[in-house]
Design a protein around this motif. Structure first.
Motif, PDB file in Angstrom:
ATOM      1  N   GLU A 193      24.474  59.953  69.101  1.00  0.00           N
ATOM      2  CA  GLU A 193      24.284  58.779  69.758  1.00  0.00           C
ATOM      3  C   GLU A 193      25.863  57.794  70.405  1.00  0.00           C
ATOM      4  O   GLU A 193      25.737  57.273  70.887  1.00  0.00           O
ATOM      5  CB  GLU A 193      24.796  57.682  67.861  1.00  0.00           C
ATOM      6  CG  GLU A 193      24.988  55.364  67.914  1.00  0.00           C
ATOM      7  CD  GLU A 193      24.262  55.035  66.605  1.00  0.00           C
ATOM      8  OE1 GLU A 193      23.297  55.071  66.773  1.00  0.00           O
ATOM      9  OE2 GLU A 193      25.311  55.366  65.917  1.00  0.00           O
ATOM     10  N   LYS A 203      20.422  58.692  65.265  1.00  0.00           N
ATOM     11  CA  LYS A 203      19.839  58.585  63.023  1.00  0.00           C
ATOM     12  C   LYS A 203      19.746  59.220  62.780  1.00  0.00           C
ATOM     13  O   LYS A 203      19.196  59.102  61.185  1.00  0.00           O
ATOM     14  CB  LYS A 203      19.200  57.256  63.106  1.00  0.00           C
ATOM     15  CG  LYS A 203      19.666  56.284  64.321  1.00  0.00           C
ATOM     16  CD  LYS A 203      19.939  55.186  64.030  1.00  0.00           C
ATOM     17  CE  LYS A 203      20.861  54.046  65.098  1.00  0.00           C
ATOM     18  NZ  LYS A 203      22.340  53.617  64.300  1.00  0.00           N
ATOM     19  N   ILE A 235      20.981  59.041  58.930  1.00  0.00           N
ATOM     20  CA  ILE A 235      20.440  58.074  57.821  1.00  0.00           C
ATOM     21  C   ILE A 235      18.977  58.640  57.750  1.00  0.00           C
ATOM     22  O   ILE A 235      18.836  58.891  56.450  1.00  0.00           O
ATOM     23  CB  ILE A 235      20.316  57.318  58.935  1.00  0.00           C
ATOM     24  CG1 ILE A 235      21.419  55.823  59.155  1.00  0.00           C
ATOM     25  CG2 ILE A 235      19.302  55.788  58.275  1.00  0.00           C
ATOM     26  CD1 ILE A 235      21.551  54.369  59.917  1.00  0.00           C
ATOM     27  N   GLN A 252      20.134  61.295  54.933  1.00  0.00           N
ATOM     28  CA  GLN A 252      20.806  60.388  53.755  1.00  0.00           C
ATOM     29  C   GLN A 252      19.527  60.509  53.566  1.00  0.00           C
ATOM     30  O   GLN A 252      18.907  60.314  51.638  1.00  0.00           O
ATOM     31  CB  GLN A 252      21.633  59.135  54.276  1.00  0.00           C
ATOM     32  CG  GLN A 252      21.874  58.657  52.087  1.00  0.00           C
ATOM     33  CD  GLN A 252      23.860  58.728  53.451  1.00  0.00           C
ATOM     34  OE1 GLN A 252      23.734  58.627  53.846  1.00  0.00           O
ATOM     35  NE2 GLN A 252      24.465  58.684  51.623  1.00  0.00           N
ATOM     36  N   THR A 300       9.331  56.648  48.646  1.00  0.00           N
ATOM     37  CA  THR A 300      10.758  56.418  48.652  1.00  0.00           C
ATOM     38  C   THR A 300      11.473  56.262  49.567  1.00  0.00           C
ATOM     39  O   THR A 300      11.735  55.523  50.129  1.00  0.00           O
ATOM     40  CB  THR A 300      11.369  56.476  47.141  1.00  0.00           C
ATOM     41  OG1 THR A 300      10.272  56.795  45.955  1.00  0.00           O
ATOM     42  CG2 THR A 300      12.302  55.516  46.831  1.00  0.00           C
ATOM     43  N   LYS A 353       9.759  55.601  52.708  1.00  0.00           N
ATOM     44  CA  LYS A 353       9.713  53.841  53.605  1.00  0.00           C
ATOM     45  C   LYS A 353      11.651  52.898  53.399  1.00  0.00           C
ATOM     46  O   LYS A 353      11.894  52.539  53.758  1.00  0.00           O
ATOM     47  CB  LYS A 353      10.178  52.752  51.680  1.00  0.00           C
ATOM     48  CG  LYS A 353       8.874  51.690  51.905  1.00  0.00           C
ATOM     49  CD  LYS A 353       8.787  51.293  50.509  1.00  0.00           C
ATOM     50  CE  LYS A 353       6.964  51.968  49.513  1.00  0.00           C
ATOM     51  NZ  LYS A 353       7.386  51.204  47.976  1.00  0.00           N
ATOM     52  N   THR A 354      12.384  53.773  52.496  1.00  0.00           N
ATOM     53  CA  THR A 354      13.403  53.569  52.245  1.00  0.00           C
ATOM     54  C   THR A 354      14.224  53.622  54.137  1.00  0.00           C
ATOM     55  O   THR A 354      15.235  52.742  54.925  1.00  0.00           O
ATOM     56  CB  THR A 354      14.889  54.181  51.768  1.00  0.00           C
ATOM     57  OG1 THR A 354      14.003  54.327  50.473  1.00  0.00           O
ATOM     58  CG2 THR A 354      16.246  54.283  52.156  1.00  0.00           C
ATOM     59  N   ASN A 395      13.038  51.421  56.661  1.00  0.00           N
ATOM     60  CA  ASN A 395      13.818  50.175  57.149  1.00  0.00           C
ATOM     61  C   ASN A 395      14.867  49.802  57.901  1.00  0.00           C
ATOM     62  O   ASN A 395      15.506  49.117  57.886  1.00  0.00           O
ATOM     63  CB  ASN A 395      13.873  49.645  55.358  1.00  0.00           C
ATOM     64  CG  ASN A 395      14.149  47.588  55.511  1.00  0.00           C
ATOM     65  OD1 ASN A 395      13.972  47.416  55.462  1.00  0.00           O
ATOM     66  ND2 ASN A 395      15.087  48.186  54.634  1.00  0.00           N
ATOM     67  N   ASN A 396      15.574  50.898  57.206  1.00  0.00           N
ATOM     68  CA  ASN A 396      16.531  51.587  58.156  1.00  0.00           C
ATOM     69  C   ASN A 396      16.935  51.489  59.429  1.00  0.00           C
ATOM     70  O   ASN A 396      18.116  51.259  60.241  1.00  0.00           O
ATOM     71  CB  ASN A 396      17.555  52.762  56.834  1.00  0.00           C
ATOM     72  CG  ASN A 396      17.989  52.284  55.613  1.00  0.00           C
ATOM     73  OD1 ASN A 396      17.860  51.133  55.594  1.00  0.00           O
ATOM     74  ND2 ASN A 396      18.467  53.114  54.655  1.00  0.00           N
ATOM     75  N   LEU A 397      15.857  51.993  60.012  1.00  0.00           N
ATOM     76  CA  LEU A 397      15.831  52.483  61.006  1.00  0.00           C
ATOM     77  C   LEU A 397      15.160  51.343  62.065  1.00  0.00           C
ATOM     78  O   LEU A 397      15.754  51.026  63.015  1.00  0.00           O
ATOM     79  CB  LEU A 397      14.582  53.868  61.495  1.00  0.00           C
ATOM     80  CG  LEU A 397      15.076  54.900  61.163  1.00  0.00           C
ATOM     81  CD1 LEU A 397      14.104  55.852  61.733  1.00  0.00           C
ATOM     82  CD2 LEU A 397      16.496  55.248  61.240  1.00  0.00           C
ATOM     83  N   ASP A 398      14.904  50.100  61.517  1.00  0.00           N
ATOM     84  CA  ASP A 398      13.719  49.056  62.350  1.00  0.00           C
ATOM     85  C   ASP A 398      15.182  47.730  62.081  1.00  0.00           C
ATOM     86  O   ASP A 398      16.261  47.796  61.784  1.00  0.00           O
ATOM     87  CB  ASP A 398      12.782  48.185  61.004  1.00  0.00           C
ATOM     88  CG  ASP A 398      12.223  47.200  61.743  1.00  0.00           C
ATOM     89  OD1 ASP A 398      12.378  47.544  62.727  1.00  0.00           O
ATOM     90  OD2 ASP A 398      11.918  47.032  60.580  1.00  0.00           O
ATOM     91  N   GLN A 399      15.172  47.655  63.867  1.00  0.00           N
ATOM     92  CA  GLN A 399      16.071  46.643  64.010  1.00  0.00           C
ATOM     93  C   GLN A 399      15.564  46.241  63.652  1.00  0.00           C
ATOM     94  O   GLN A 399      16.505  44.772  64.638  1.00  0.00           O
ATOM     95  CB  GLN A 399      16.537  46.774  65.864  1.00  0.00           C
ATOM     96  CG  GLN A 399      16.772  48.909  65.962  1.00  0.00           C
ATOM     97  CD  GLN A 399      17.327  48.848  67.152  1.00  0.00           C
ATOM     98  OE1 GLN A 399      16.879  48.265  68.583  1.00  0.00           O
ATOM     99  NE2 GLN A 399      17.641  50.541  67.612  1.00  0.00           N
TER     100      GLN A 399
END
Lengths: 440, 337
Positions: free
Chosen positions: A115, A401, A404, A407, A429, A432-433, A436-440
């Motif tokens: 990053e 990422k 993320i 994890q 699960t 889906k998590t 959602n966490n990557l979606d800016q």
């Protein structure tokens, strides 16, 4: 007369209010410039170089600052350490994007280096041309991780974490498995499936109440680390959901969890520490620094009961880089210091004191590495084993990422299988998590 | 208009409207001007000085309260990443509209509500009971009061760490005690309701004493004669509590309910530290992720500042709604009493 007193009083009040107000606003203002000048002049004509670090990187403990200060009498070194990288890294990003509050040298963890390379390279010095820096000293993949597409190297590697399998000789013997490290390595050479098979053999005859491996997170991490591509492809696209290597790693770990071959634990939580202390598992994927961790959590009688065997496939876990922000006060001196701290000789010294394995292959032949021993593993030549593993580590594509995603796969994924969920439910699960966490 | 006593009252030196003062025409024109000027100055002083005196608070509020609030609102209309906070991409209301079908947000909202109820209701009931007991004449009452406040003075981090160990699945003391009684071990972190109860326990432990002290202070302000006359009428202790103590405490109870509701809607530290090392996801299936935790996860773990800002504003709006409901209920209660 009274009027004068009152105006004077009023003026005083106004002045107080004004100074409070300006003080307040000044507090919010950019303090990058003059803030660091205070700390950079160490008095008596000395230049103070500040390092922003996280965790225990051990430069100070290994006496490297004192040595450098002796070599360069005009330099003083001060470090500013944040204990956990998850607290250190967001602050570092903030400081880089606002160009304020930066130290002369900033450490970057391998999980964040992609990053930083992708988004902050313009704010960091290119270290490849500093005198004394020789690209060939480093393992190629380590050098590449901190190099931008246009060829700037914005961080110099300190340590790496080549992974092997640490196992308990006594528990392996009780389960009827070989305990000699060469034979153990042969059991699963080249294939993580074989590793899980050994786990099944262990389960049949192993002591009641113990598991083969420590945790699902440890297993999936070891498998993923040994792949050339995991979550991103070479062009930087996220491919974790479609990459068969990731799905295979997930399914194999889920299978091991379903069969009860891994402990139902999350690494580095107190309960996991207690499974180390209570000898509850027989093997774990471990980089050199993990031996120090095991030692810290073990009972004294576990000393010498561990050994280290080659992993089915080598991977890397952990390690850091040192960077020099362009905005720093002592950029030139800081570059020199970083070049010196990351030179092979210093890395070897650091390994001896701190157990952080050198990322400079030039250090692999040093006496510090070849002669290395550890309390937990008795006579095992751990330096040679880990050096061999380090040379086998693939040049892996890393992405911004990665942390993320991994994890999510671990803490919102495979751990659920240990609680009785199916591999499919756990995968759903997790993805889906992650999405959602990557979606800016 | 208010009467300006300071300008109307006879000044000591210059004379003024007091008897015996020289005729008006004796005052020179210069003096008149001077007086007019002075009086204007006093007027301004009286009118504006109070604002100067209260301004430090409002300056602080503007810098650290209002500005962040408005800026967060502005950021919530953009796609912004922590890696480049000045690089804002206008997306309009998308960050808000996506909240409607963001199952993680509504899961967090539900968890916030249930954890809020599980923690607040027992907390206030217990606080009331403890305050009632402490209100009796006791030996070493100061000691008990200080002891009540000790958890409140403990840091969340330290407390949560200890509770994590107590609630451990394999080696925790609570499961050990349950085992002695013959109950199977509970996965206090992994299962939904046990984990919410565990998180609530930390909150209850921390805040019960604080609320008890507030109740105690209010109880001590209730006149003793009310109890005496109630006793003369033959009311039992329990009846005294129901019919004397509780009605007198009504405003205090309302206050603690409002404060606890606000606190419950912002629960953050306890669930974050209850499962450290797992980021801010609040458990494997987000089973104890609160809104505060979700906001933190989006902002500081996933680095989506725009989304996090929209969540913050939505929480703010939810709080306002709760505040209005509170206000309406408390007005009803006041009207009925």
């Amino acid at each position: 007369m009274r009027a004068r007193i009152r105006t004077a009083r009023k003026a005083l009040a106004l002045a107080a209010v004004a100074s409070l107000g300006t003080g307040l606003l000044a507090g919010c203002a950019d303090d990058g410039g003059d803030d660091s000048s205070g700390s950079s002049s160490g008095g008596k004509g000395k230049t103070t170089i500040t390092l922003g670090l996280f965790g225990t990187m051990g430069f100070k403990e290994a006496g490297l600052y004192a040595e450098y200060e002796k070599l360069n009498p005009k330099i003083k070194i001060a470090e500013n350490v944040v204990e956990r990288n998850e607290n250190y890294y967001p602050a570092l990003l903030n400081h880089l994007t606002t160009n304020s509050g930066l130290q002369d040298v900033q450490a970057v963890e391998v999980g964040n280096i992609a990053e930083i390379v992708n988004t902050q390279a313009a704010k960091l010095e290119d270290l490849s041309k500093v005198s004394g820096v020789n690209k060939a000293d480093w393992l190629d993949w380590k050098w590449q991780q901190a190099t931008t597409k246009d060829g700037q190297t914005i961080g110099l590697g300190t340590d790496i974490g080549p992974m092997a399998i640490c196992y308990r000789k006594d528990l392996f013997e009780k389960a009827g498995l070989p305990s000699d490290r060469a034979e153990v390595g042969k059991l699963w050479a080249g294939d993580w499936n074989k590793f899980v098979d050994v786990g099944e053999r262990y389960k049949k005859n192993g002591p009641e109440g113990t598991t083969f491996m420590d945790s699902p997170g440890g297993l999936i991490n070891a498998i993923l680390s040994s792949e050339k591509e995991k979550f991103y492809d070479a062009s930087g696209k996220v491919i974790y959901k479609t990459n068969p290597a990731v799905k295979n790693a997930f399914d194999l770990t889920a299978e091991a969890a379903e069969k009860g071959l891994v402990g139902a634990q999350t690494q580095f939580q107190p309960a996991w520490d207690q499974t180390i202390a209570n000898n509850k598992f027989a093997a774990m994927a471990c980089p050199p620094w993990m031996l120090g961790y095991i030692k810290g959590k073990s009972q004294p009688d576990a000393k010498g009961k561990w050994d280290v065997a080659v992993a089915p496939k080598s991977g890397n876990w952990g390690g850091s880089f040192l960077s020099v922000p362009k905005n720093g006060k002592n950029v030139e001196e800081a570059k020199k210091l970083v070049a010196w701290l990351t030179a092979p000789e210093q890395q070897a010294k650091l390994f001896k004191v701190q157990g952080s394995f050198p990322s400079a292959q030039a250090a692999f032949d040093s006496a510090e590495v070849t002669g290395a021993k550890n309390d937990m593993t008795g006579d095992a030549p751990i330096g040679e084993i880990f050096a061999e593993a380090a040379k086998q580590i693939p040049v892996q594509v890393i992405g911004p990422k990665d942390q993320i995603i991994q994890q999510g796969l671990t803490d919102n994924g495979v751990i659920l299988v240990t609680k009785g969920k199916s591999a499919k439910e756990a995968w759903e699960t997790a993805t889906k998590t992650i999405d959602n966490n990557l979606d800016q | 208009m208010t009467t300006r006593h300071d300008t109307a009252a006879p000044p000591v030196k210059e004379g003024g409207a007091a008897p015996g003062r020289p005729p008006a025409d004796a005052v020179s024109e210069q003096e008149v001007k001077r007086r007019a000027k002075l009086s204007r100055r006093w007027q301004r002083d009286v009118r504006w000085s109070p604002y100067a005196f209260v301004s430090p608070f409002f300056l602080l509020f503007v810098a650290f309260g209002l500005f962040p609030l408005i800026y967060t609102g502005w950021a919530s209309l953009h796609q912004v990443e922590l890696t480049a906070p000045t690089d804002m991409n206008w997306v309009g209301l998308r960050n808000y509209t996506r909240i409607f079908d963001d199952e993680f947000f509504w899961n967090a909202a539900k968890n916030t509500l249930t954890i809020g109820i599980i923690s607040t209701v027992p907390q206030l009931l217990m606080a009331m009971g403890i305050a009632h007991i402490l209100n009796y004449k006791l030996r070493a009452s100061t000691f008990y009061r200080v002891a009540m406040l000790a958890p409140y003075a403990t840091s969340i981090a330290a407390a949560s760490l200890v509770f994590v160990l107590l609630f451990g699945r394999d080696y925790g003391m609570i499961n050990w005690a349950l085992d002695v009684v013959g109950i199977d071990p509970v996965d206090w972190q992994g299962d939904k309701w046990p984990s919410q109860i565990a998180v609530s326990t930390i909150i209850i432990w921390r805040w019960t004493g604080y609320n008890a002290l507030i109740y105690l202070a209010a109880m001590q302000a209730i006149p003793q004669d009310l109890y005496e006359s109630a006793a003369l009428d033959g009311a039992s202790r329990w009846q005294q509590f129901l019919h004397v103590t509780l009605p007198s405490l009504r405003p205090t109870i309302l206050f603690t309910a409002v404060v606890s509701t606000i606190g419950a809607s912002q629960v953050f530290g306890e669930p974050l530290l209850f499962d450290a090392n797992k980021g801010a996801s609040g458990g494997a299936e987000h089973q104890f992720q609160t809104l505060g935790l979700y906001l933190y996860e989006q902002g500081w773990v996933n680095q989506h500042l725009g989304r996090a800002s929209a969540i913050a504003w939505t929480m703010f709006l939810i709080l306002i709604v709760i505040g209005i409901v509170n206000y309406v209920i408390s007005r009803r209660l006041r009207a009925s009493s």
